[in-house]
Write a protein that holds these residues in place. Structure first.
Motif, PDB file in Angstrom:
ATOM      1  N   ARG A  20       0.856  -1.382  -0.035  1.00  0.00           N
ATOM      2  CA  ARG A  20       0.036   0.092  -0.130  1.00  0.00           C
ATOM      3  C   ARG A  20       0.804   1.316  -0.015  1.00  0.00           C
ATOM      4  NH1 ARG A  20      -5.307   0.017   0.929  1.00  0.00           N
ATOM      5  NH2 ARG A  20      -6.343   1.918   1.458  1.00  0.00           N
ATOM      6  N   LEU A  24       0.929   4.272  -3.244  1.00  0.00           N
ATOM      7  CA  LEU A  24       0.750   5.586  -2.935  1.00  0.00           C
ATOM      8  C   LEU A  24       1.880   6.497  -2.498  1.00  0.00           C
ATOM      9  CD1 LEU A  24      -2.019   5.307  -0.242  1.00  0.00           C
ATOM     10  CD2 LEU A  24      -2.310   5.366  -2.820  1.00  0.00           C
ATOM     11  N   GLU A  90      -5.886   1.316   6.441  1.00  0.00           N
ATOM     12  CA  GLU A  90      -6.171   1.599   5.246  1.00  0.00           C
ATOM     13  C   GLU A  90      -5.904   3.137   4.936  1.00  0.00           C
ATOM     14  OE1 GLU A  90      -9.960  -0.004   4.291  1.00  0.00           O
ATOM     15  OE2 GLU A  90      -9.421  -2.070   4.740  1.00  0.00           O
ATOM     16  N   THR A  92      -4.854   6.467   3.062  1.00  0.00           N
ATOM     17  CA  THR A  92      -5.023   7.026   1.750  1.00  0.00           C
ATOM     18  C   THR A  92      -3.814   7.946   1.357  1.00  0.00           C
ATOM     19  OG1 THR A  92      -6.326   8.939   2.294  1.00  0.00           O
ATOM     20  CG2 THR A  92      -7.438   7.290   1.939  1.00  0.00           C
TER      21      THR A  92
END
Length: 248
Positions: A20, A24, A90, A92
């Motif tokens: 992740r 990002l 999670e 962003t």
């Protein structure tokens, strides 16, 4: 163009969080206040950890740590010098940008404090009054221009909106005292106190406007030009006197 570069160590994260992060990071790094690069533990200023990370992989000297999906261990609370933050499991891209920006602001101030500490150590043998006087005189000299070399946090009495605007102005380009007051809204006394404080912290570049330097150079040339005819006239009179004496 970003002048500051800092290293980030994400490799201690578990596979899910690590995937992740990399998905990002490229976007978040481009939008952050400073340039972030992935690096080894010995060169990193920021480490990311999760519940399964090996804490011994983070040196005690690491200034910044972000915990993903878990709370801060109690041992971290004792490390007052270390900046600690959290990201949700999670997270962003906005969460990551915000965390990187807050780490960047801490690192700017932390780097400035390291420089000040080093400067104090080097100047420990000099009288404090002489050092302070030299700093004040160079910072507040007539025609001086000021520019911030690193962003710093402001404590009282400078933690005001006008002082923050002044810092923003000082980061853009060299600026004179009257311009700083005009665009930030600071009165001259507060602006002078802020400038002196920033120079004592070792984060202020002080220079002189090129126009002022050129003006001083022209003034020196004009003074020299005014002096030359006097010397030249005297030499001419002496030469005529010698020639006249030779003919007699």
């Amino acid at each position: 163009m970003k002048h500051s570069v800092a290293g980030v160590l994400p490799d201690l994260l578990g596979p899910v969080y690590l995937d992740r992060f990399f998905a990002l990071f490229n976007v978040a790094a481009r939008k952050s206040l400073i340039q972030w690069t992935r690096t080894a533990a010995g060169d990193a200023q920021l480490a990311l950890l999760d519940a399964n990370s090996r804490g011994e992989g983070v040196p005690d000297s690491m200034p910044c740590v972000i915990y993903v999906g878990k709370t801060t261990p109690a041992t971290e609370n004792a490390r007052n010098a270390r900046w600690v933050s959290h990201l949700p499991a999670e997270f962003t891209v906005s969460d990551l940008i915000d965390a990187l920006d807050r780490a960047a602001v801490f690192l700017m101030d932390w780097t400035a404090r390291q420089k000040v500490a080093a400067a104090k150590a080097m100047g420990a043998g000099q009288p404090a009054t002489a050092t302070a006087g030299a700093a004040a005189s160079s910072a507040l000299a007539a025609g001086a221009q000021f520019q911030l070399s690193a962003w710093v946090s402001l404590d009282a009495p400078f933690n005001t909106g006008a002082c923050v605007r002044a810092l923003a102005l000082l980061t853009r380009a060299p600026i004179q005292m009257h311009q700083l007051c005009s665009h930030s809204g600071l009165d001259e006394a507060t602006a002078r106190a802020l400038i002196s404080s920033l120079e004592r912290r070792g984060v202020l570049r002080v220079s002189q406007r090129k126009a002022d330097v050129a003006s001083e150079s022209r003034a020196a040339q004009e003074q020299a030009a005014r002096a030359r005819p006097v010397r030249s006239g005297l030499i001419q009179r002496l030469a005529r006197w010698v020639r006249g004496g030779g003919r007699s």
